[in-house]
Design a protein around this motif. Sequence first.
Motif, short mmCIF file in Angstrom:
data_model
loop_
_atom_site.label_atom_id
_atom_site.label_comp_id
_atom_site.label_asym_id
_atom_site.label_seq_id
_atom_site.Cartn_x
_atom_site.Cartn_y
_atom_site.Cartn_z
N GLU A 35 -10.45 -0.43 -83.78
CA GLU A 35 -9.93 -1.42 -82.81
C GLU A 35 -9.18 -0.77 -81.66
N CYS A 36 -8.26 0.16 -81.99
CA CYS A 36 -7.32 0.62 -80.95
C CYS A 36 -7.32 2.14 -80.78
N CYS A 72 -4.38 1.75 -89.89
CA CYS A 72 -4.10 2.20 -88.53
C CYS A 72 -2.58 2.31 -88.33
N CYS A 86 -8.95 4.54 -85.43
CA CYS A 86 -9.05 3.10 -85.65
C CYS A 86 -10.16 2.51 -84.79
N CYS A 106 -1.94 -0.53 -85.16
CA CYS A 106 -2.18 -1.97 -85.30
C CYS A 106 -2.30 -2.43 -86.75
#
Length: 374
Positions: A25-26, A7, A23, A10
Amino acid sequence: MLSHLECARCGLRHDADQPQNLCIECASPLLARYDLTHVRKPTSENSLWRYRDVLPVRDPDPAFSLGEGMTPLVPLPALSRALDATILMKDESLIPTGSFKARGAAVGVARAKELGIEGIKMPTNGNAGAAWALYAARAGMRSVIAMPEDAPLITREEVEASGAELRIVPGTIADAARAIKDVDLFDASTLKEPYRIEGKKTMGYEIVEQLGWRVPDVIVYPTGGGVGLIGIHKALHEMRELGWIEGPLPRLVAVQSTGCAPIVRAHEAGAAESTFWDNAFTSAFGINVPKPLGDFIILKAISETNGIATAVDDGQIAADRAECARLEGVFLCPEGAATISAVRKLRENGWLQADDEVVVLNTGAGIKYPGVRL
Ligand SMILES: *Cc1c(COP(=O)(O)O)cnc(C)c1O
Ligand SMILES: [Zn+2]
């Protein structure tokens, strides 16, 4: 050899042997990472596949290539004299589909095919959709392409001819994206899949190889989504890690139109991200992107290399497009002409020195834009 995806925001690692978008997560773009310990120098192939050891396709099929890449690096002596600068042009007009989007499409489609993806969808301002539709046809893959109704007519015709499903949408590229939200195919939008950057980064490898394995002082890039600039910056870092180049990296210049300049506004404010540019308009269609997804990566690449973001207006772009044709016999695309306007401006305000070696990107063929009045 491709090792994993990382990513850009992050740092989270993702498996490169599964289809990936943003990503998990983000929701930021993913960057391809390689094991660079066994990378060989380029092969003798006259295409971007000469850099296969730093490309994500594990087993490139030579039969798939249309000869994309290895475009000429052309001196512009008369224009250099006129602007009191030292200008070389990387000429992407000489590439299948008539724009450098072919690089991202060739690598992105080949990798999608290798991962077993059966079809792709994408909103586009024109050239990317044309390139991906045509390469998808080459690979025997389905595609659904959505375009704003004012996208250049030729790119529409390319998509239609390729057998892709074309949706013409009123409004902007954002409306086009909404129109295919529910289509159940792999989303290959700008920076929402990780391999388009990898195709475009080969411009960076080529510039350095064509200069005899050294870097120019400055690289000037017409910036929409910024994929090419991010890619060139990534290539420079990889080459430094490989020991193929040393010393400071070239200063990277992002050029935008005054009608759509979110990166310039953010750079001048010292911001880490851009904000949406309302009522964006420029006849340089390829750089009409009001809020690039990878803005934070572009801005970091500019500041890390002591570069700059600068805006030029459509009238100046038109004038420099004509000037380049008159002095050099080169009919640039409007986005390419914007880089000349940027050199003019940065020479006038002293940011560029006369002996700075400047590489400008002509990202497409002027003849793809009949009737464009800037
Ligand atoms: C897409 C495009 C650009 C901008 O490319 P990014 O890498 O997305 O910034 C510039 N010029 C032309 C001709 C294009 O088609
Ligand atoms: Zn992340």
